[in-house]
Design a protein around this motif. Structure first.
Motif: not given
Length: 220
Positions: A189-192, A212-220
């Motif tokens: 398992i891993e954090n999405d 790199m920078l990854y931005i997860n702008a999602s429902w959370g």
């Protein structure tokens, strides 16, 4: 077919770890001769030859035969056997689950997205396992060739211990253990967001970037 070296590598077995390094090199660098492989993994040719022979016997590596060159002796080329096994990826979202299957060479077999409402209780966990099982059965993948299932889940996740502290933290057992009992195969398992970041770093637009920078702008 056996996946014994995969488990032995996690237990610290030296030969299994070296085999794992060879597999990783084939994943990243593609098919190659034993000479080129030995240089890439910094091992002697006799050692690599022995390990490749064992990996061929175990069904993970295939000898593709001689490859033509401009002159001189033509070397045999070795690479991953795509039919050695399969990996299933599971990405849990707010109201759906996306699943994909790849073969041992990393080639996509199939992917799909199904509706799934995630609740933090054992029944939801059972339903998730049923969804995964149905996906595997529908692709007619032999169960003992499913080498691992990777599950991405939001919230606090410890990928080393296998615990999820935000979802399915319903028993005093790691989530990976609960899933393995139901699915009958190794589970990670891993954090999405971490998983998506690593995917972009390895194979996406950020491949080979040092930072790199990854931005997860999602429902959370």
């Amino acid at each position: 077919m056996t996946n014994s070296f995969l488990k032995l590598a996690t237990e610290g077995n030296k030969a299994a770890i070296l085999k794992q390094q060879i597999i990783c090199q084939y994943i990243l660098g593609g098919d190659s001769s034993i000479t080129d492989l030995s240089k890439a993994v910094n091992l002697s040719v006799p050692t690599v030859t022995k390990l490749i022979g064992e990996l061929i016997d175990e069904g993970f590596v295939h000898n593709f035969g001689e490859q033509g060159t401009a002159g001189g002796r033509r070397p045999n080329i070795y690479g991953l056997n795509p039919y050695a096994g399969y990996f299933v990826g599971v990405d849990l979202r707010k109201d759906s689950v996306m699943m994909a299957a790849i073969n041992f060479k990393g080639q996509l077999i199939d992917e799909t997205t199904v509706d799934f409402l995630m609740d933090n209780d054992p029944r939801s966990l059972d339903r998730l396992c049923d969804v995964i099982q149905n996906f595997i059965r529908a692709r007619k993948i032999v169960r003992d060739k499913v080498l691992a299932v990777g599950v991405n889940i939001s919230g606090r996740v410890n990928s080393q211990t296998g615990y999820s502290y935000s979802y399915f933290f319903v028993e005093e057992q790691p989530l990976t253990m609960l899933l393995e009992e139901r699915l009958g195969t190794t589970v990670y398992i891993e954090n999405d967001t971490r998983a998506a970041t690593y995917g972009e770093y390895m194979y996406g637009d950020a491949h080979s970037e040092k930072t790199m920078l990854y931005i997860n702008a999602s429902w959370g």
